[in-house]
Design an enzyme around this catalytic site. Structure first.
Site, PDB file in Angstrom:
ATOM      1  N   ILE A  14       1.264   4.675  -9.942  1.00  0.00           N
ATOM      2  CA  ILE A  14       0.439   5.526  -9.143  1.00  0.00           C
ATOM      3  C   ILE A  14       1.314   6.504  -8.463  1.00  0.00           C
ATOM      4  O   ILE A  14       0.806   7.567  -8.530  1.00  0.00           O
ATOM      5  CB  ILE A  14      -0.298   4.810  -8.115  1.00  0.00           C
ATOM      6  CG1 ILE A  14      -1.463   3.546  -8.767  1.00  0.00           C
ATOM      7  CG2 ILE A  14      -0.772   5.449  -6.917  1.00  0.00           C
ATOM      8  CD1 ILE A  14      -1.801   2.589  -7.536  1.00  0.00           C
ATOM      9  N   ALA A  83       5.969   3.091  -2.430  1.00  0.00           N
ATOM     10  CA  ALA A  83       6.754   2.098  -3.333  1.00  0.00           C
ATOM     11  C   ALA A  83       6.204   0.710  -3.098  1.00  0.00           C
ATOM     12  O   ALA A  83       6.070   0.366  -1.796  1.00  0.00           O
ATOM     13  CB  ALA A  83       8.334   2.199  -2.472  1.00  0.00           C
ATOM     14  N   GLY A  84       5.987   0.025  -4.010  1.00  0.00           N
ATOM     15  CA  GLY A  84       5.617  -1.476  -3.649  1.00  0.00           C
ATOM     16  C   GLY A  84       5.871  -2.389  -4.882  1.00  0.00           C
ATOM     17  O   GLY A  84       6.024  -1.865  -5.931  1.00  0.00           O
ATOM     18  N   TYR A 147       2.387 -10.199  -0.158  1.00  0.00           N
ATOM     19  CA  TYR A 147       1.903  -8.973  -0.548  1.00  0.00           C
ATOM     20  C   TYR A 147       0.618  -8.424   0.464  1.00  0.00           C
ATOM     21  O   TYR A 147       0.371  -7.307   1.004  1.00  0.00           O
ATOM     22  CB  TYR A 147       1.276  -8.891  -1.854  1.00  0.00           C
ATOM     23  CG  TYR A 147       0.766  -7.719  -2.298  1.00  0.00           C
ATOM     24  CD1 TYR A 147       1.776  -6.499  -3.227  1.00  0.00           C
ATOM     25  CD2 TYR A 147      -0.474  -7.056  -2.461  1.00  0.00           C
ATOM     26  CE1 TYR A 147       1.469  -5.322  -3.699  1.00  0.00           C
ATOM     27  CE2 TYR A 147      -0.694  -5.960  -2.905  1.00  0.00           C
ATOM     28  CZ  TYR A 147       0.271  -5.117  -3.717  1.00  0.00           C
ATOM     29  OH  TYR A 147      -0.209  -3.866  -3.943  1.00  0.00           O
TER      30      TYR A 147
END
Ligand code: CAA
Length: 240
Positions: A14, A83-84, A147
Site C-alpha cells: 500500500i 509502516a506496519g 495488531y
C-alpha cells in the site's frame, strides 16, 4: 515549492502506491523502508522516488532521518504513517516480542514521526498527517490482539492529535483499509482468507490504489476542513 511528503513503509504494498500517487500529485516524496533493500532499490529505479532506510519504530533513527530530509528538502509537511507489520497468533501463542514488535512499528512509529515533524508543521502553518489504521483496529480480528490494539490506538491517536493541530492548519486523519491485495494479506492462510473475502460485500480484495487515492484526497491543500476523521476503505466489510 513542492510540499515535502514522507511515507513510511513507502516502497512496497500500500505504501508504494501511496508514494507513487503523491509523487504524481506533485509532492516531493521520500519513501522510507526498514529492511528490504532489493525492493527499495527497484522501487526507486522504476519511479524516480527517493528512498531512505530507517526503522520508523526507533526514535533515534527517526530523529536522524527527519533531520536529513529537512536539511535536503525543507520541512516535512505531509506525513503518511503507513509502516506496519503483523505477528499474528492467538493470545495463548503470542509472545511478548510479538506484542512489542507490532506496537513499536505500527503505533510507536506514529508517535515518533508526528513528534518529530509537528513543530515544523506548526511553523509552516500547514500540515497533513494521515495515519493508516485498519478494519481490524475497528472490528478486531481473531489472532491479532497486538495488531488490533496498535491499529485501534492509531484511531485514538489521530482524534487526539487532530484537536492539537487544528488551530495551526494541521489536519490529522486516519484511513482504515480493509483487506487489500498485498504480501501481508497473501500471508493469511488460504482457507482463512477465502472466508474473509466471502464477507466483503464488494466481492473482492482491495487494491493498493483504492487506499492511495484516499491519501491524495486527505492531503490536498484544499482538504483543510477535514480533520480527526477516519475514512474506511474496505469494500463494505465493516460499516463503522
Ligand atoms: N473465530 C472463532 N474461532 C476461530 C476463528 C475465528 N475467526 N479462526 C479460527 N478459529 C478457531 C479454529 O476453528 C480452531 O478451533 P478448534 O481448535 O476447535 O478447531 C482454533 O480457533 C485455532 O485455530 P487455528 O488452527 O487457525 O489457530 P492457529 O493458532 O494455527 O492460527 C491464526 C491462528 C494465526 C490467527 C490464523 O487463524 C490466522 O492467520 N488467521 C488470520 C488472521 C488475519 O486475518 N490476519 C490479518 C492479516 S492482514 C492484516 O492485518 C491487514 C489488515 O489491516 C486487514
Amino acid at each position: 515549492m513542492k510540499r515535502v511528503a514522507l511515507v513510511t513503509g513507502g516502497t512496497r504494498g500500500i505504501g508504494a502506491e501511496i508514494s507513487r500517487h503523491l509523487h504524481e500529485a506533485g509532492r516531493q516524496v521520500i519513501a522510507s523502508y526498514a529492511g528490504n533493500d532489493a525492493a527499495a532499490a527497484e522501487f526507486a529505479a522504476t519511479t524516480g522516488i527517493e528512498v531512505m532506510k530507517f526503522d520508523a519504530g526507533d526514535f533515534q533513527q527517526c530523529t536522524d532521518a527527519v533531520a536529513k530530509i529537512t536539511a535536503a528538502h525543507g520541512a516535512i509537511t505531509i506525513l503518511v504513517n503507513n509502516a506496519g507489520i503483523t505477528r499474528d497468533g492467538t493470545l495463548s501463542k503470542m509472545t511478548r516480542d510479538m506484542w512489542d514488535a507490532v506496537m513499536d512499528t505500527n503505533l510507536g512509529s506514529c508517535f515518533n514521526l508526528c513528534k518529530l515533524t509537528f513543530d515544523a508543521m506548526r511553523s509552516e502553518k500547514f500540515g497533513r498527517i494521515v495515519n493508516i489504521g485498519s478494519i481490524n483496529g475497528q472490528a478486531g480480528q481473531y489472532g491479532q490482539v497486538n495488531y488490533a490494539a496498535a491499529k485501534s490506538g492509531i484511531h485514538g491517536f489521530t482524534k487526539a492529535l487532530a484537536q492539537e493541530g487544528a488551530r495551526f492548519g494541521i489536519t490529522v486523519n486516519a484511513i482504515a483499509p480493509g483487506y487489500v491485495d498485498t504480501d501481508m494479506v497473501r500471508a493469511v492462510p488460504a482457507d482463512v482468507l477465502q472466508k474473509i473475502v466471502a464477507r466483503i460485500p464488494v466481492g473482492r480484495l482491495g487494491h493498493a490504489e483504492d487506499i492511495a487515492r484516499g491519501v491524495v484526497f486527505l492531503t490536498a491543500d484544499a482538504a483543510d476542513f477535514i480533520t480527526g476523521s477516519t475514512l474506511s476503505i474496505n469494500g463494505g466489510q465493516h460499516m463503522y
